[in-house]
Write an enzyme that holds these catalytic residues in place. Structure first.
Site, PDB file in Angstrom:
ATOM      1  N   GLU A 474       9.214   5.778 -63.191  1.00 46.64           N
ATOM      2  CA  GLU A 474      10.186   5.027 -63.990  1.00 46.64           C
ATOM      3  C   GLU A 474       9.726   3.598 -64.224  1.00 46.64           C
ATOM      4  OE1 GLU A 474      12.245   6.711 -65.497  1.00 46.64           O
ATOM      5  OE2 GLU A 474      12.141   8.521 -64.273  1.00 46.64           O
ATOM      6  N   HIS A 477       7.518   3.528 -67.279  1.00 45.27           N
ATOM      7  CA  HIS A 477       8.339   3.416 -68.484  1.00 45.27           C
ATOM      8  C   HIS A 477       8.801   1.972 -68.688  1.00 45.27           C
ATOM      9  CE1 HIS A 477       8.644   7.567 -69.645  1.00 45.27           C
ATOM     10  NE2 HIS A 477       9.279   7.963 -68.542  1.00 45.27           N
ATOM     11  N   HIS A 480       6.152  -0.192 -70.056  1.00 43.51           N
ATOM     12  CA  HIS A 480       5.910   0.141 -71.462  1.00 43.51           C
ATOM     13  C   HIS A 480       6.889  -0.616 -72.358  1.00 43.51           C
ATOM     14  CE1 HIS A 480       4.942   3.696 -74.422  1.00 43.51           C
ATOM     15  NE2 HIS A 480       4.415   2.553 -74.816  1.00 43.51           N
TER      16      HIS A 480
END
Length: 690
Positions: A474, A477, A480
């Site tokens: 996570e 992510h 990102h």
């Protein structure tokens, strides 16, 4: 802006968007007026953009409409987030009352014929080539999305697509609510620990705490994952394991007396999606879904999955044979059942590698894990992360700022622990996007959400290594989204990234949780403060790919089931359960009881964004393993390789196609070899051939 509008803006925390949201101040009664205010703003911007007098130009059409839509998206995103992490009857009612209006607004935006015409005019104008490459890409993508939303259809069909979209938003939300309610409705209460032999002490403390919170003595076990999984893994009482497994495996199905049954919702969701695809001129929903993904066709996806299964199934069959033999010969379980599998697997792993998850988690204390994780990404990507103060929605939520060269460039909230009223699982979502707002650069903010077991009796939370890899996933992510260099909201962070590529950074970061130098920074024994010993890490590493074949075919099973449901499912001649059982006969090595109702809790595809897209996990795993191999080749903690990953993938968002990003980083297209090596499937195949 009128006086009343100004007053509302100043008093409603859902409309105060210049800075961070005052989460502690948000109340259910704020939802309706905030949604109405944002709807009015979007409607006004849409009316202006669609006006024939408004020139078909970026500054006149896109910027003002995008500004209104982004603010509305942020307000609604906050509401949806709170509904998923601090669900109450009042908040749920407010959310559900607003949901149809919100869905109708976004569908109307995506279908507006006049707005579609403005984008076509922009594309055809001489000024189009003067736009930046990113803006040209956004115009092209908007035109594609208009078509996929039905904007090019005749009025009757367009209206039906709109109706379907509005209905799907309601039905998928109900699916999610049913699953949450069914999960929360069940408890297993025990007066003493006589039937809890084998359960680790910290998990017993959790069960005691759960009972105390309910005003009871003894122990309470729930279907929340941090409560359920250790029970299935460690409890020696086979009868109780079966009881809890049955409750978990039949959630939100016909077996609960119809209170939370998702079965009819699944049928409706699939029928509505299939109808949408037909209206838009596609053979099936799977083909429609892939229009915005890397994969080109359902046939390509299924060929990829079946090729992966062909590599993995022999290893999975050996895994299962070994587990059954161990269960029979060592545990006295002649007939290994689904409720025995986690228990037997843990016992086999302990016997084979001489360690247990319960032992390992004593080293992975939450403060040490976060300290090591932050140190890793600071080394790779040249950033600094520090804790900071912010208004939060629950006392256990933490807030962090991300800095580069001493300047705050992003921030994120970490909501780590399972609790009643919080959706299960782990996820990341963007709270706001890096873009210019009212002429000022807005830094990105993300939500990082997990469901770990909280610390008990004043001790820090202890994470299993599986928890650590979930956190790394996570956080990949999160990086990102927050490390983007883009300022056009449509390509900034995770926005617009192809669904089968969005898992690349997350799965990529998981690999670092298996590097011994990184693990040393993640560990501090809860009692002694010692780092994880090399001998114990060596055992973990040896067990890294324990039952990897079974894990791989299970993911292939889910992905094939998803794609078949959305391509060739015929409700007149088959059932959803029948499709799942057929897929299992093709690729699975573990077969649950006939009463297992996995599909009724498969929220990824029925209530999340993974419809005809669950294959993305395995597709992106090929990308992520190949990308990590570049770090292995250069030195796992090599800052230069980290800088290249940052600039070619993380910072790019969707300003380029995902394949272009990957090739720019790796120098070539992805290959499956690294996946087979890193998961041990290739090694097992070679060992079996000897």
């Amino acid at each position: 802006m009128s006086t009343s509008e100004q007053d509302l803006q100043q008093t409603n925390p859902l409309l105060q968007l210049d800075g961070l949201i005052d989460y502690a101040a948000v109340r259910p009664e704020h939802v309706a007026p905030a949604v109405e205010a944002q709807l009015a703003r979007v409607n006004a911007a849409l009316e202006h953009a669609a006006d024939p007098a408004t020139p078909a130009a970026w500054d006149a059409v896109v910027e003002p409409l995008e500004a209104a839509a982004n603010d509305f998206g942020r307000t609604w995103g906050v509401i949806a987030h709170l509904q998923s992490v601090v669900d109450t009857p009042e908040l749920r009612a407010a959310y559900n009352e607003a949901l149809p209006k919100v869905s109708e607004c976004f569908i109307r935006l995506s279908q507006n014929e006049a707005l579609y015409g403005k984008y076509k005019a922009m594309r055809e104008s001489a000024d189009f080539e003067t736009l930046s490459p990113v803006r040209r890409r956004l115009v092209e993508r908007e035109l594609r999305d208009f078509v996929l939303s039905g904007a090019a259809l005749p009025e009757a069909q367009r209206s039906r697509v709109k109706e379907i979209g509005e209905r799907l938003s309601v039905v998928t939300q109900k699916f999610s609510e049913n699953l949450l309610d069914a999960t929360n409705a069940y408890t297993l209460d025990l007066e003493d620990d006589s039937r809890l032999k084998g359960i680790p002490a910290d998990t017993l403390a959790l069960y005691r705490m759960q009972a105390e919170a309910a005003g009871r003595t003894g122990y309470r076990v729930t279907l929340q994952f941090p409560s359920y999984l250790p029970f299935m893994r460690y409890c020696e009482d086979r009868e109780l394991r079966e009881t809890l497994y049955r409750a978990f495996a039949t959630r939100a199905s016909e077996f609960d007396g119809g209170r939370f049954d998702n079965t009819p919702l699944m049928s409706e969701i699939l029928a509505l999606r299939a109808e949408t695809a037909k209206l838009l001129g596609f053979a099936d929903y799977g083909t429609l879904s892939l229009e915005t993904k890397m994969a080109e066709s359902p046939a390509e996806v299924m060929a990829f999955l079946r090729d992966l299964a062909a590599h993995a199934k022999p290893a999975a069959e050996r895994d299962m044979e070994e587990l059954r033999a161990f269960a029979r010969e060592t545990l006295g379980l002649e007939d290994l059942q689904s409720w025995d599998q986690a228990y037997a697997s843990e016992k086999l792993r302990e016997a084979r590698y001489s360690y247990s998850d319960a032992e390992v988690k004593r080293y992975f204390t939450e403060p040490a894990v976060f300290s090591g994780l932050f140190a890793l990404v600071e080394t790779l990507f040249g950033i600094t992360i520090r804790a900071a103060d912010a208004s939060v929605w629950h006392p256990t939520v933490k807030y962090f700022e991300v800095l580069r060269e001493g300047k705050i460039v992003a921030s994120f909230y970490a909501d780590l622990y399972a609790r009643a009223g919080k959706r299960s699982g782990a996820w990341m979502d963007g709270e706001r996007t890096r873009t210019f707002r009212n002429g000022v650069l807005q830094t990105p903010v993300a939500y990082l959400v997990c469901n770990f077991t909280p610390g008990v009796d004043g001790a820090p939370a202890l994470l299993t290594h599986d928890d650590v890899t979930t956190l790394f996933h996570e956080f990949g992510h999160t990086l990102h989204h927050v490390l983007t260099a883009q300022t056009e909201s449509g390509v900034s962070g995770i926005n617009g990234v192809e669904w089968d590529a969005v898992e690349l950074p997350s799965q990529f970061l998981e690999n670092f949780a298996w590097d011994e130098r990184v693990v040393a920074t993640l560990t501090k024994h809860v009692e002694t403060g010692e780092k994880l010993p090399h001998e114990l890490f060596a055992k973990m590493l040896a067990a890294k790919n324990f039952e990897a074949g079974m894990a791989c075919v299970r993911q292939v099973e889910f992905a094939l089931f998803d794609m078949i449901l959305h391509t060739s499912f015929d409700p007149a001649h088959e059932t959803v359960q029948g499709v799942l059982e057929a897929v299992r006969r093709e690729v699975a090595v573990a077969f649950p009881p006939a009463w297992n109702r996995f599909a009724q809790s498969f929220s990824h595809i029925f209530a999340g964004g993974y419809a005809a897209g669950y294959y993305s996990y395995k597709w992106a795993e090929v990308l992520s393993c190949d990308a990590f191999e570049a770090f292995e080749e250069a030195g796992v903690l090599d800052p230069a390789t980290g800088k290249r990953f940052l600039t070619e993938i993380l910072e790019r968002g969707s300003s380029r196609d995902a394949m272009e990003n990957f090739v720019a980083f790796r120098g070539r297209k992805p290959a499956i070899d690294a996946l087979l090596r890193l998961t041990g499937i290739e090694t097992k195949a070679k060992d079996a051939a000897k």
